[in-house]
Scaffold this active site. Structure first.
Site, PDB file in Angstrom:
ATOM      1  N   GLU A 152      -1.431   1.954  -6.822  1.00 45.98           N
ATOM      2  CA  GLU A 152      -1.373   0.520  -6.652  1.00 45.98           C
ATOM      3  C   GLU A 152      -0.675  -0.024  -7.888  1.00 45.98           C
ATOM      4  OE1 GLU A 152      -1.522  -0.089  -3.439  1.00 45.98           O
ATOM      5  OE2 GLU A 152      -2.521   1.410  -2.792  1.00 45.98           O
TER       6      GLU A 152
ATOM      7  N   CYS B 185      -2.787  -8.727  -9.919  1.00 38.48           N
ATOM      8  CA  CYS B 185      -1.486  -8.239  -9.390  1.00 38.48           C
ATOM      9  C   CYS B 185      -1.030  -8.926  -8.427  1.00 38.48           C
ATOM     10  CB  CYS B 185      -2.047  -6.580  -8.873  1.00 38.48           C
ATOM     11  SG  CYS B 185      -3.562  -6.814  -8.260  1.00 38.48           S
TER      12      CYS B 185
END
Ligand code: NAD
Length: 542
Positions: A293, A327
């Protein structure tokens, strides 16, 4: 093992404590912070259940007070990494054979330890190591990590329950084996919960792990290991090494027994590791699982029917909480021209009202960015925006690293929809806004789709349902987590499984069954009750 079909406790999200003045949690977290900030820890490597000191150390300090040393940590040599791998492999047989309810018991206990006796400590460690405000620490290192641990146990049992059909003469059983060999977790600085989840979810499924945390998250990683140890994770199951990331990764990937990478961090690092795995592919005993990720350039699109105050709040919270170092943080916004002046008025007022400083002062909304490298990078982009003809800073723009790495929350407005900060991940408290012609909504959605390589999170704010439908469709590949009339941050385990595609990752959705499925290798067992004794079939008769 095999003496009952056990139900696990139904997973529920850990309630977020308020830390309001006078609350007991406020008192205990501040006491823990004070004590930890004013003492020095020594963080060893953790191999085969033992604390390993190497004598080769670096200091630990808080990003908001970088000259103040809170401890040291030990750096691994190649031999330590090799030892971590061999102890993991030695622990594998017993761990993989342990009944699932025993593994579940360990990680459910870890969740309760964090919810109770370790809560103040893990939050204080996250406030010190990663400069999170108490609220940001609470939703990350306490609540999200607890949620990961509880929900993963439930998801594991959901997987185990999933069994094929059988007939009266043949019983089909799917056995969800852990991967052969050992797995490797590489974790980022920005979420203590991710740091705890990546190694533990693989271990929960019966795997053994070598874990390399970020250099900027070591203090809270140490608390996680203390919790895992107290919860009863056996020696060798999760081994922790700190130090040169390239050397550690190269050593891990050189092992023929490497069976899976669970990575969260930046896109370039992930791509390089993937390439190295490819280079080594002929040496591995199994095809390694690769989950990563990675970065984001997360967007907010405000339609002409959106409420200006709601848009301003989505920007203020979505872009600047935890200094934009999520993020999922909003870092580009497209605002319709008809509402822009009002959005601008509210958001500039909000940003000017933010207090910035140490997380120990609970009235601060913003603290320091993680390290000097990040500070210098952000300062460079802010300086460029001050000079560039197609950019204007409407609030913020100052920075100071004399005591801590403080960057003022900054809003850049650009007339160039492809301006560099509209597509480059800065990972800090900077958002760039492009004001679009209110009659060019469809064209703007196309721009959103084409401007960045990433596809992690994004949001549409609008009252008009047709606009919401159009954006949902046009932006379907731009975000793995898409929000309607909300900010693009704040995913909750069990509610919004998280992850993105394109350059943002393999989209294996942390905190869901989809992720756990990557850490098992099913074995199909068919048992026949009356075994044939003649090879001839009826159709072969004369
Ligand atoms: P980073 O890439 O600098 O570091 C991540 C990990 O990789 C750390 O453990 C680091 O030590 C290690 N690493 C660094 N260089 C390496 C190398 N050459 N070889 C092997 N390992 C190496 O990322 P970061 O600054 O810790 O975290 C921020 C990044 O993570 C941002 O890009 C952010 O978008 C991303 N992130 C993504 C998600 C998500 O779910 N998509 C979640 C959190 C963070």
């Amino acid at each position: 093992m095999g003496k009952g079909f056990f139900n696990t406790p139904i997973a529920v999200n850990e309630p977020v404590k308020t830390y309001a003045p006078g609350s007991p949690e406020r008192e205990s977290v501040l006491a823990a912070y004070k004590e930890m900030f004013n003492s020095k820890i020594d963080v060893p490597l953790y191999i085969n259940g033992k604390d390993v000191t190497t004598g080769n150390t670096k200091t630990l300090s808080a990003p908001h007070d970088h000259q103040h040393v809170v401890g040291t940590y030990h750096l691994a040599e190649k031999t330590h990494v090799e030892e971590a791998i061999s102890t993991a492999l030695a622990a594998r047989t017993e761990w993989a054979n342990l009944a699932w309810e025993q593994r579940a018991g360990i990680f459910l206990k870890a969740a309760e330890l964090i919810a109770g006796p370790y809560r103040a400590k893990i939050n204080a460690a996250t406030m010190i190591a990663q400069s999170k405000t108490v609220h940001q620490a609470e939703i990350d290192s306490a609540c999200e990590l607890i949620d990961f641990l509880r929900f993963n146990v439930q998801y594991m049992t959901d997987i185990y329950h999933d069994q094929p059909e059988s007939t009266s003469d043949a019983w089909n059983r799917l056995e969800y084996r852990p991967l052969e060999g050992f797995t490797y977790a590489v974790t980022p600085f920005n979420f203590t919960a991710i740091a705890g989840n990546l190694p533990s979810c693989m271990a929960l499924m019966g795997n053994v792990v070598v874990w390399k945390p970020s250099d900027s998250q070591i203090y809270s990683a140490k608390v996680i290991m203390d919790v895992f140890e107290e919860a009863g994770v056996p020696p060798g199951v999760i081994n922790v090494v700190f130090g040169d990331p390239e050397m550690i990764t190269e050593t891990v990937l050189a092992s023929p027994d490497f069976s899976g990478l669970h990575f969260t961090g930046s896109t370039t690092v992930f791509k390089n590791i993937w390439k190295e795995i490819g280079n080594n592919i002929h040496n591995y005993k199994s095809y390694p699982r690769i989950v990563g990720e990675t970065g984001g350039k997360d967007f907010i699109v405000a339609h002409k029917t959106a409420d200006a105050k709601q848009v301003a709040t989505a920007i203020a919270r979505g872009a600047f909480e935890f200094q934009g170092q999520k993020c999922s943080a909003a870092s580009r916004a497209y605002v319709s021209s008809n509402i822009w002046e009002e959005v601008k008025k509210h958001v500039v007022k909000d940003v000017k009202s933010f207090k910035m400083g140490s997380p120990e002062d609970l009235s601060n909304f913003v603290t320091a960015v993680i390290h000097e490298g990040s500070f210098d990078k952000l300062a460079k982009y802010i300086d460029a925006a001050k000079k560039d003809a197609d950019a204007e800073i409407i609030v913020g723009g100052n920075y100071d690293k004399s005591k801590g790495y403080f960057i003022e929350p900054t809003i850049i407005v650009t007339t160039n929809s492809k301006y560099t900060t509209m597509h480059t991940e800065l990972f800090g408290p900077v958002i760039t806004i492009y004001v679009y012609d209110e009659n060019k909504f469809s064209e703007t959605l196309k721009l959103v789709d084409e401007t960045s390589d990433y596809a992690l999170t994004g949001a549409i704010l609008a009252k008009d349902r047709y606009a919401i439908q159009e954006a949902t469709k046009a932006l379907q590949n731009c975000a793995g987590n898409f929000y309607i009339n909300d900010k693009p941050t704040g995913a909750v385990v069990g509610q919004q499984p998280f992850g993105g595609a394109r350059a943002s990752g393999t989209n294996d959705k942390a905190g869901s069954v989809l992720n756990l499925l990557r850490w098992i290798s099913p074995r199909m067992i068919k048992e026949t009750f009356v075994t044939p004794t003649d090879y001839r079939y009826p159709y072969m008769g004369e």
